[in-house]
Scaffold this active site. Structure first.
Site, PDB file in Angstrom:
ATOM      1  CG  HIS A 247      42.868  42.174  40.219  1.00 29.99           C
ATOM      2  ND1 HIS A 247      43.622  41.698  41.255  1.00 29.99           N
ATOM      3  CD2 HIS A 247      43.576  43.182  39.656  1.00 29.99           C
ATOM      4  CE1 HIS A 247      44.736  42.404  41.327  1.00 29.99           C
ATOM      5  NE2 HIS A 247      44.735  43.318  40.386  1.00 29.99           N
ATOM      6  CD  GLU A 248      39.674  38.312  40.645  1.00 31.82           C
ATOM      7  OE1 GLU A 248      39.014  39.348  40.570  1.00 31.82           O
ATOM      8  OE2 GLU A 248      40.651  38.188  41.405  1.00 31.82           O
TER       9      GLU A 248
ATOM     10  CG  HIS B 157      38.220  47.506  45.015  1.00 32.44           C
ATOM     11  ND1 HIS B 157      37.744  46.688  46.010  1.00 32.44           N
ATOM     12  CD2 HIS B 157      38.799  46.678  44.099  1.00 32.44           C
ATOM     13  CE1 HIS B 157      38.044  45.429  45.713  1.00 32.44           C
ATOM     14  NE2 HIS B 157      38.678  45.399  44.578  1.00 32.44           N
ATOM     15  CG  HIS B 158      33.797  49.467  40.541  1.00 36.42           C
ATOM     16  ND1 HIS B 158      33.594  50.116  39.326  1.00 36.42           N
ATOM     17  CD2 HIS B 158      33.464  50.356  41.492  1.00 36.42           C
ATOM     18  CE1 HIS B 158      33.147  51.332  39.559  1.00 36.42           C
ATOM     19  NE2 HIS B 158      33.068  51.516  40.866  1.00 36.42           N
ATOM     20  CD  GLU B 159      35.734  41.129  43.792  1.00 38.48           C
ATOM     21  OE1 GLU B 159      36.961  41.201  43.703  1.00 38.48           O
ATOM     22  OE2 GLU B 159      35.039  40.375  43.070  1.00 38.48           O
TER      23      GLU B 159
ATOM     24  CD  GLU C 297      45.280  37.666  45.076  1.00 37.76           C
ATOM     25  OE1 GLU C 297      44.796  38.758  45.384  1.00 37.76           O
ATOM     26  OE2 GLU C 297      44.754  36.908  44.247  1.00 37.76           O
TER      27      GLU C 297
ATOM     28  CD  GLU D 127      44.797  38.844  40.508  1.00 36.71           C
ATOM     29  OE1 GLU D 127      45.368  38.794  41.595  1.00 36.71           O
ATOM     30  OE2 GLU D 127      43.574  38.630  40.382  1.00 36.71           O
TER      31      GLU D 127
HETATM   32  C1  NOJ Z   1      40.981  39.241  44.290  1.00 32.29           C
HETATM   33  C2  NOJ Z   1      41.985  40.237  43.829  1.00 32.29           C
HETATM   34  O1  NOJ Z   1      43.009  39.650  43.096  1.00 32.29           O
HETATM   35  C3  NOJ Z   1      42.545  40.933  45.048  1.00 32.29           C
HETATM   36  O2  NOJ Z   1      43.582  41.810  44.667  1.00 32.29           O
HETATM   37  C4  NOJ Z   1      41.436  41.659  45.739  1.00 32.29           C
HETATM   38  O3  NOJ Z   1      41.934  42.186  46.945  1.00 32.29           O
HETATM   39  C5  NOJ Z   1      40.266  40.718  46.073  1.00 32.29           C
HETATM   40  N1  NOJ Z   1      39.899  39.942  44.942  1.00 32.29           N
HETATM   41  C6  NOJ Z   1      39.041  41.498  46.519  1.00 32.29           C
HETATM   42  O4  NOJ Z   1      38.563  42.263  45.463  1.00 32.29           O
END
Ligand code: NOJ
Length: 673
Positions: free
Chosen positions: A454-455, A383-385, A479, A473
């Site tokens: 995502h985003e 995971h790379h947020e 969510e 996404e």
């Molecule tokens: C938004 C993402 O859509 C979600 O899946 C994720 O858990 C959070 N950001 C944190 O990265």
């Protein structure tokens, strides 16, 4: 794979020169789709360039302008003539690495026009139109030439003046940064905002049209606004400084696509956007593997765990191992873990700059977890947020992918949550964002890593060229059912998104919730029955599909067998029945077996539909494993009421599908002879 280029015709200057009664001079050329049902005409009228489209003798696109507005040069598309014309026929079939359909027919008639200014700078550009049996794509090319060097595009003159629109399914551009709003359905005069694409339209002659783009490369995303009900204009996403695209002579634009269907399902099973992307650039694709995953994710969104360290930290070694055990016991390929790395302590949506992509929190032993996962054939999904801090991410990206690769991690979910845009200023769908996302895909490919983004910017079919771009996404997903203040996604939402966002490419919606209580916000919940949760695995496509609920909610449940069985890679997809916003029934054949799957879902109304099983192979008899709403199922009062039954069926039969309000039905067809 078969490729044949039929019939190359050069029609230099064979342009019909006509005179209108009002003495307007017209250069005009038309081209037909292979089945002759769609006719595209390009013409100049008083020096301005237009195209129009007719389908089965009825107008689809009225005269619409073509060209560019620049900051550093006069506009392009005025005072022009059609200089040269080439026409090319193509009929080939290519194979997807993974997808909704294995073999894709790429059959079109192409018009290549060189357009030249009659005086002044005498600049020229090329226009490419590809006309398929189910729509068309066109793009611009500004070749290297005298009088053009650097190019600053402030917008395109491109219009999409669709004829006889009855209603549209649309979502605003800009207001919702991540394409996570509900789509609205209205007549055109009620559209007050600039809208995103895909823009889905129903015409008064019962045809369906979707406008989007393909192969968005080093350019800004397409948005559309209605100058009036007859004029649909391009609005490219700007840089923070207002310009739209910085380019050089030699540039090409993305393809603008117009898909035309006789039914809403035709839009879903059109592969124009994939055909307009370049072929796969990744030679060895053996490491690219569609699959299903679970994750330390829903518990965080439900407020039971946190991303940040502390007593409720979700990403611990112990918790991850428990998920790996459950995933291994139930045949899942991956476990996603969010909040494993340094940087979640503060508000990560505004402090993306302090996120590390290589340093784990002390209670998360990356090495031990990946070793444990490998021993059980379950991959950690990384995971790379980024919190939208793309510079911080780009500085670490190479090292971060290298680290994951060395640990055997082959898929990474990326994220860009930041209400103040990327790096505090640039829209996700701007040229800035598009450049960044491409860098991620290419770097990931180098380290044999699949991406779940995502985003994102709205997808445009790039997964053909980079099949490690698995899913994205850009949709209001599951969510929202955990924490959205408005109660969660309304029942009709999933009967709309396959026909809007879904047309752009795979969606990581992450359904599979079996527990309808105890969400983070009282009153908010998954607003479906359990059978609908199952059917969504067939209706909404993604090569990576999540079973989002907690293991304890799956234990001992017959319904879970469907999620375990359902494939994520298909030979063929058929939309059998659909009304956008009301219901949809989709059948898909597994790419790796002879099994068929059927998913039917309905909106807030209970519904009965009869499904003809003639999609099944005629020479086979099947055991149908039917997961349906129970007699008293109701999304609000009795979402868990569910029945399982088996039947022996053949393709000559039909199934009566009864769905509760916001219910559904999922069927697995296993050949028995
Ligand atoms: C938004 C993402 O859509 C979600 O899946 C994720 O858990 C959070 N950001 C944190 O990265």
């Amino acid at each position: 794979m078969k490729k044949s280029l039929e019939n190359i015709r050069f029609l230099f200057l064979l342009v019909a020169i006509g005179l209108f009664s009002c003495n307007k001079q017209t250069d005009q050329i038309s081209i037909e789709s292979p089945n002759k049902k769609i006719v595209v005409t390009v013409e100049t009228i008083e020096g301005q360039l237009f195209y129009s489209v007719i389908n089965e003798e009825e107008p689809i696109v009225n005269k619409s302008r073509l060209g560019f507005l620049f900051k550093n040069m006069p506009d392009l598309g005025n005072n022009v003539k059609i200089n040269t014309v080439n026409q090319i026929s193509t009929n080939e079939t290519w194979e997807q690495v993974w997808g909704e359909k294995r073999l894709i027919e790429n059959r079109f008639e192409e018009l290549v026009l060189n357009i030249k200014e009659k005086n002044g700078l005498k600049r020229n550009f090329n226009l490419y139109f590809k006309v398929f049996n189910d729509g068309l794509g066109f793009r611009y090319e500004i070749p290297v030439q005298q009088n053009v060097d650097s190019i600053i595009i402030t917008d395109e003159l491109t219009q999409f003046n669709i004829a006889n629109i009855y209603r549209a399914w649309w979502a605003s551009a800009y207001k919702d940064k991540f394409y996570e709003s509900l789509y609205k359905n209205s007549i055109i005069s009620d559209i007050t905002d600039t809208v995103i694409t895909p823009l889905t339209l129903e015409l008064s002659n019962n045809k369906f049209v979707a406008i989007h783009e393909a192969n968005l490369t080093d350019y800004a995303a397409l948005n559309i606004y209605f100058a009036d009900s007859a004029k649909m204009e391009t609005d490219l996403t700007p840089w923070s400084t207002g310009e739209k695209v910085f380019a050089k002579a030699g540039m090409v634009s993305p393809w603008r696509t117009i898909t035309i269907g006789n039914s809403p399902g035709d839009l879903i099973t059109s592969y124009i956007a994939l055909n307009l992307n370049e072929p796969n650039k990744i030679d060895d694709t053996s490491w690219i593997k569609p699959g299903k995953y679970m994750g330390i994710w829903w518990s965080i969104h439900m407020g039971k765990h946190t991303w940040k360290p502390g007593s409720k930290h979700g990403a611990t070694t112990e918790n991850t191992k428990a998920y790996i055990d459950f995933a291994a016991d139930n045949g899942f390929e991956g476990v996603l873990v969010e909040g494993w790395n340094n940087g979640w302590d503060f508000d990560w949506t505004t402090h993306g700059d302090s996120i590390s992509f290589t340093e784990a929190y002390p209670d998360f032993d990356l090495e031990e977890i990946t070793r444990y996962g490998a021993s059980k054939n379950v991959n950690l999904i990384g995971h790379h947020e980024t919190g939208g801090a793309t510079k911080n991410y780009e500085n670490q990206m190479e090292k971060a992918f290298k680290l994951y690769q060395s640990m055997g991690v082959s898929a990474v979910k990326t994220g860009y949550v930041n209400l103040n845009n990327l790096d505090g200023k640039e829209f996700h769908s701007s040229q800035y964002g598009i450049r960044h996302y491409r860098k991620v895909i290419e770097t990931a490919a180098k380290y044999h890593i699949m991406i779940d983004n995502h985003e994102p910017a709205m997808p445009t079919g790039l997964q053909r060229t980079y099949p490690n771009l698995m899913t994205q996404e850009g949709v209001r997903g599951q969510e929202f059912n955990a924490w959205s203040q408005d109660g969660g996604n309304p029942p009709e939402h999933t009967t709309i998104v396959p026909f809007t966002r879904g047309l752009a490419g795979p969606m990581d919606y992450t359904f599979g919730t079996f527990n309808f209580e105890n969400t983070a916000v009282p009153g908010t919940r998954v607003r479906t029955t359990i059978a609908k949760q199952l059917a969504l695995y067939v209706v909404i496509y993604s090569p990576l599909q999540m079973a989002s609920d907690l293991p304890k909610n799956y234990k001992g449940k017959k319904e879970f067998d469907f999620i375990k069985a359902v494939p994520v890679d298909w030979t063929i997809t058929k939309v059998l029945e659909a009304r956008i916003g009301d219901y949809i029934a989709t059948a898909r054949k597994d790419r790796h077996s002879e099994e068929w799957y059927l998913g039917c879902i309905t909106d807030e109304y209970s519904r009965e539909i009869t499904i003809d099983l003639n999609f099944l192979d005629t020479d086979k008899t099947y055991k149908a494993e039917i997961y349906k709403d129970g007699a008293n199922a109701d999304w609000e009062t009795n979402p868990n009421d569910f029945e399982y039954m088996e039947m022996i069926v053949k393709s000559s039969e039909s199934l009566l599908i009864k769905m509760a309000n916001s219910g559904g039905q999922a069927v697995r067809f296993v050949p028995i002879d």
